[in-house]
Design a protein around this motif. Structure first.
Motif, PDB file in Angstrom:
ATOM      1  N   GLY A 372       0.792  -1.217   0.000  1.00  0.00           N
ATOM      2  CA  GLY A 372       0.000   0.000   0.000  1.00  0.00           C
ATOM      3  C   GLY A 372       0.823   1.265   0.000  1.00  0.00           C
ATOM      4  N   ASP A 373       2.113   1.181   0.412  1.00  0.00           N
ATOM      5  CA  ASP A 373       2.979   2.357   0.322  1.00  0.00           C
ATOM      6  C   ASP A 373       3.032   2.870  -1.110  1.00  0.00           C
ATOM      7  N   GLU A 374       3.112   1.930  -2.050  1.00  0.00           N
ATOM      8  CA  GLU A 374       3.255   2.314  -3.451  1.00  0.00           C
ATOM      9  C   GLU A 374       1.995   2.971  -4.001  1.00  0.00           C
ATOM     10  N   LEU A 375       0.895   2.884  -3.265  1.00  0.00           N
ATOM     11  CA  LEU A 375      -0.354   3.543  -3.657  1.00  0.00           C
ATOM     12  C   LEU A 375      -0.562   4.855  -2.909  1.00  0.00           C
ATOM     13  N   GLY A 376       0.339   5.164  -1.992  1.00  0.00           N
ATOM     14  CA  GLY A 376       0.175   6.362  -1.173  1.00  0.00           C
ATOM     15  C   GLY A 376      -0.951   6.240  -0.174  1.00  0.00           C
ATOM     16  N   LEU A 377      -1.242   5.020   0.289  1.00  0.00           N
ATOM     17  CA  LEU A 377      -2.358   4.829   1.225  1.00  0.00           C
ATOM     18  C   LEU A 377      -2.069   5.508   2.550  1.00  0.00           C
ATOM     19  N   GLY A 378      -3.079   6.202   3.073  1.00  0.00           N
ATOM     20  CA  GLY A 378      -3.004   6.746   4.412  1.00  0.00           C
ATOM     21  C   GLY A 378      -3.588   5.779   5.424  1.00  0.00           C
ATOM     22  N   GLN A 379      -3.460   6.116   6.679  1.00  0.00           N
ATOM     23  CA  GLN A 379      -4.001   5.289   7.749  1.00  0.00           C
ATOM     24  C   GLN A 379      -5.523   5.276   7.678  1.00  0.00           C
ATOM     25  N   ALA A 380      -6.117   4.080   7.713  1.00  0.00           N
ATOM     26  CA  ALA A 380      -7.572   3.962   7.703  1.00  0.00           C
ATOM     27  C   ALA A 380      -8.135   4.334   9.069  1.00  0.00           C
ATOM     28  N   GLU A 381      -9.274   4.992   9.054  1.00  0.00           N
ATOM     29  CA  GLU A 381      -9.962   5.349  10.294  1.00  0.00           C
ATOM     30  C   GLU A 381     -11.076   4.337  10.541  1.00  0.00           C
ATOM     31  N   LEU A 382     -11.002   3.615  11.658  1.00  0.00           N
ATOM     32  CA  LEU A 382     -11.980   2.573  11.979  1.00  0.00           C
ATOM     33  C   LEU A 382     -12.750   2.934  13.234  1.00  0.00           C
ATOM     34  N   GLU A 383     -13.999   2.547  13.248  1.00  0.00           N
ATOM     35  CA  GLU A 383     -14.796   2.673  14.459  1.00  0.00           C
ATOM     36  C   GLU A 383     -14.406   1.559  15.436  1.00  0.00           C
ATOM     37  N   TYR A 384     -14.680   1.801  16.724  1.00  0.00           N
ATOM     38  CA  TYR A 384     -14.286   0.832  17.746  1.00  0.00           C
ATOM     39  C   TYR A 384     -14.854  -0.549  17.466  1.00  0.00           C
ATOM     40  N   GLU A 385     -16.100  -0.602  16.985  1.00  0.00           N
ATOM     41  CA  GLU A 385     -16.732  -1.914  16.780  1.00  0.00           C
ATOM     42  C   GLU A 385     -16.082  -2.718  15.659  1.00  0.00           C
ATOM     43  N   HIS A 386     -15.251  -2.077  14.842  1.00  0.00           N
ATOM     44  CA  HIS A 386     -14.574  -2.788  13.763  1.00  0.00           C
ATOM     45  C   HIS A 386     -13.163  -3.253  14.139  1.00  0.00           C
ATOM     46  N   LEU A 387     -12.690  -2.849  15.313  1.00  0.00           N
ATOM     47  CA  LEU A 387     -11.324  -3.195  15.697  1.00  0.00           C
ATOM     48  C   LEU A 387     -11.192  -4.689  15.986  1.00  0.00           C
ATOM     49  N   ARG A 388     -10.041  -5.219  15.624  1.00  0.00           N
ATOM     50  CA  ARG A 388      -9.693  -6.599  15.961  1.00  0.00           C
ATOM     51  C   ARG A 388      -8.382  -6.686  16.741  1.00  0.00           C
ATOM     52  N   ASP A 389      -7.519  -5.707  16.573  1.00  0.00           N
ATOM     53  CA  ASP A 389      -6.200  -5.729  17.195  1.00  0.00           C
ATOM     54  C   ASP A 389      -6.327  -5.628  18.714  1.00  0.00           C
ATOM     55  N   PRO A 390      -5.826  -6.618  19.458  1.00  0.00           N
ATOM     56  CA  PRO A 390      -5.930  -6.544  20.922  1.00  0.00           C
ATOM     57  C   PRO A 390      -5.180  -5.355  21.511  1.00  0.00           C
ATOM     58  N   PHE A 391      -4.119  -4.919  20.833  1.00  0.00           N
ATOM     59  CA  PHE A 391      -3.363  -3.761  21.291  1.00  0.00           C
ATOM     60  C   PHE A 391      -4.265  -2.522  21.289  1.00  0.00           C
ATOM     61  N   GLY A 392      -5.011  -2.333  20.207  1.00  0.00           N
ATOM     62  CA  GLY A 392      -5.920  -1.203  20.121  1.00  0.00           C
ATOM     63  C   GLY A 392      -7.111  -1.336  21.057  1.00  0.00           C
ATOM     64  N   LEU A 393      -7.655  -2.544  21.170  1.00  0.00           N
ATOM     65  CA  LEU A 393      -8.794  -2.755  22.060  1.00  0.00           C
ATOM     66  C   LEU A 393      -8.428  -2.445  23.512  1.00  0.00           C
ATOM     67  N   ASN A 394      -7.181  -2.731  23.897  1.00  0.00           N
ATOM     68  CA  ASN A 394      -6.744  -2.479  25.272  1.00  0.00           C
ATOM     69  C   ASN A 394      -6.549  -0.995  25.559  1.00  0.00           C
ATOM     70  N   TYR A 395      -6.202  -0.203  24.530  1.00  0.00           N
ATOM     71  CA  TYR A 395      -5.802   1.184  24.772  1.00  0.00           C
ATOM     72  C   TYR A 395      -6.702   2.222  24.123  1.00  0.00           C
ATOM     73  N   TRP A 396      -7.799   1.817  23.524  1.00  0.00           N
ATOM     74  CA  TRP A 396      -8.726   2.763  22.916  1.00  0.00           C
ATOM     75  C   TRP A 396      -9.239   3.743  23.991  1.00  0.00           C
TER      76      TRP A 396
END
Length: 546
Positions: A372-396
């Motif tokens: 995705g770097d080669e496409l210039g993709l930026g960071q996606a913005e996700l709602e809490y209910e869409h999160l799967r990463d335990p790191f994010g779920l712990n620190y949201w």
């Protein structure tokens, strides 16, 4: 600021020196079987796109059997493919196609831990006297029943979990579902070296070694001291409150790497790339780990945490030149995408993408793009209910986790789910609608797209040996401008980058320079040279040979 003329020129030890890599995170790359999860069949389909970039190799993130508590980095069988991802025959097809396309293949080798569901851990946790009793890090409780020491998990909470069957705690640097392996056990070390041989025998070209700093720790299990004995405030991530001098980065890490290097040296032309943490002293650890007999190259998670400034890059370049064999990773599956993290407010996105592409393509050592770097993709913005990463779920919400850099690759904007998976499948993470205009198919039709810029920038690295393997000299920063030279003996190329959204000038090294045509965003003014003074437009780039 006075320029620094570097004299250290590390010898080329392997094909990895000067190589351009491309990281594929299979779960999010492409879904080949229609279940909403990326897989090896999808990787196979997407390899032509990767090869067209002109990279030398792919780094393939985990596809092993896993309950996906940490989405691939919790492994239940290091020698098997997760059924969601395919099978060994599917992997062999990916490997063969990559080789046909002229790309080598590095696999993620997760040496530090397994899944809690791994048969090794199931046996180890049963008792203190079985064949695998010492394959993981176990310790008795403190007299009051609390954990053996104050070590913290990166993902939150204590780094110890209680196992009632053994009446002991086991160590986990990340999730409780990721018990830590013990390389002071000769039998465990042998078993993990057999894992490496299994994949080397299948023809892989080497490994990206995960979380190198966590491979060894103080055998006395001493508690870490605090960063500040009287903190004024508490951070969201308590891991940052300790000086991690006992739980990681132990001198014995080097012995583990040397053992793995001896295994890979039994095979022709295989390499080891290491991932280092962002803890202080990363440059010195790269030197220690990549000294002869260790890793061939390493990257650190420290770089993405730095501000995007010429001063910061000058420091990183000088450290890389002085301290060994460095790999440069601007984005990966663990950090926010560079296109969002480093984007200067108010900057023209197309100019910024061109600057990033040319900057990375001129850096010494190894470089690594993330899908995705080669496409210039930026960071996606996700709602809490869409999160799967335990790191994010712990620190949201203070930290939203890593899912924003792991959303599916957009292939075709008109297709369901941007071509990642079919309409009747639900992608494991939602497709970011903002990414549709940057899909592969869209950019293939545009001459001045981020994709075309990256292809051209990587082409410069391939066609100018000075940019891939030349020595680094004359590193300088002058206000908003970073400049350096790459010298192969036969050719010298001077590189200058304006990090500012305003025009900026700098003095160049003496000598006649012939400008090299570089990929730029439409409408970007030409740099101006008057005598030895170069004036660059906002986010402008100059390469000159002479």
């Amino acid at each position: 600021m006075p320029s620094s003329s570097a004299s250290h020129m590390p010898g080329r030890r392997s094909w990895l020196d000067g190589a351009a890599l491309y990281q594929i995170y299979p779960l999010s790359f492409r879904d080949g079987n229609g279940d909403g999860w990326g897989d090896l069949a999808g990787v196979y389909e997407g390899l032509d796109h990767v090869a067209a970039l002109g990279v030398d190799a792919i780094w393939l993130s985990p596809f092993y059997t896993s309950p996906l508590a940490d989405f691939g980095y919790d492994i239940a069988d290091h020698k098997a493919v997760d059924p969601r991802m395919g099978d060994l025959a599917a992997f062999d097809r990916v490997l063969a196609k990559a080789h046909r396309l002229g790309m080598r293949v590095l696999l993620d080798l997760v040496l530090g831990h397994t899944s809690q569901m791994h048969p090794w851990f199931a046996e180890s946790r049963r008792s203190r006297d079985n064949d695998k009793a010492d394959w993981f890090v176990w310790a008795d409780p403190s007299p009051d029943g609390s954990p053996p020491n104050n070590w913290l998990s990166v993902f939150g909470g204590p780094a110890w979990s209680w196992e009632p069957r053994r009446r002991q705690y086991y160590l986990h640097h990340f999730l409780p579902q990721q018990p830590t392996l013990n390389y002071r056990s000769a039998a465990l070390t042998d078993a993990m070296m057999d894992v490496a041989r299994f994949w080397l025998d299948r023809g892989v070209d080497g490994f990206r070694v995960d979380a190198v700093d966590f491979l060894a720790r103080d055998p006395g299990l001493r508690s870490n001291p605090p960063v500040d004995a009287h903190p004024y405030e508490f951070p969201a991530k308590l891991f940052g409150m300790q000086m991690h001098i006992h739980d990681m980065m132990h001198a014995d890490v080097r012995a583990v790497l040397e053992r793995l290097r001896r295994v890979t040296d039994d095979y022709d032309d295989r390499v080891l790339l290491g991932e280092l943490s962002s803890q202080p002293g990363a440059a010195e650890r790269i030197a220690r780990y990549t000294a002869p007999g260790g890793l061939h190259s390493a990257y650190t998670l420290d770089l993405p945490k730095r501000p995007f400034t010429p001063q910061g890059f000058r420091t990183a370049l000088m450290a890389a030149d002085s301290y060994g064999h460095t790999c440069w990773s601007f984005s990966n599956h663990d950090v926010e995408r560079a296109a969002s993290r480093w984007w200067p407010a108010g900057a023209d996105p197309a100019r910024f993408e061109a600057l990033l592409a040319v900057l990375m393509s001129t850096l010494p050592g190894t470089i690594c793009l993330y899908q995705g770097d080669e496409l210039g993709l930026g960071q996606a913005e996700l709602e809490y209910e869409h999160l799967r990463d335990p790191f994010g779920l712990n620190y949201w919400p203070e930290f939203k986790g890593r899912d924003g850099s792991r959303t599916p690759m957009p292939w075709t904007p008109e297709a369901p789910n941007a071509g990642f998976c079919p309409q009747n499948a639900r992608p494991w993470l939602p497709v970011d609608r903002a990414h549709l205009s940057r899909a592969v198919a869209v950019q293939e039709r545009r001459n001045a797209s981020a994709l075309s810029v990256w292809r051209a920038a990587l082409g410069l690295r391939r066609t100018h040996p000075a940019l891939s393997t030349g020595a680094l000299t004359h590193v300088d920063e002058d206000g908003a401008v970073l400049s350096f030279a790459r010298d192969s003996g036969d050719s010298r190329i001077v590189c200058a980058f304006n990090f500012s959204t305003q025009p900026a000038a700098c003095a160049l090294p003496a000598g006649d320079l012939r400008p090299i045509q570089i990929p730029v965003a439409p409408g970007t003014p030409e740099p101006r040279m008057e005598g030895g003074l170069l004036t660059l437009p906002p986010l402008g780039v100059f390469l000159g040979e002479g």
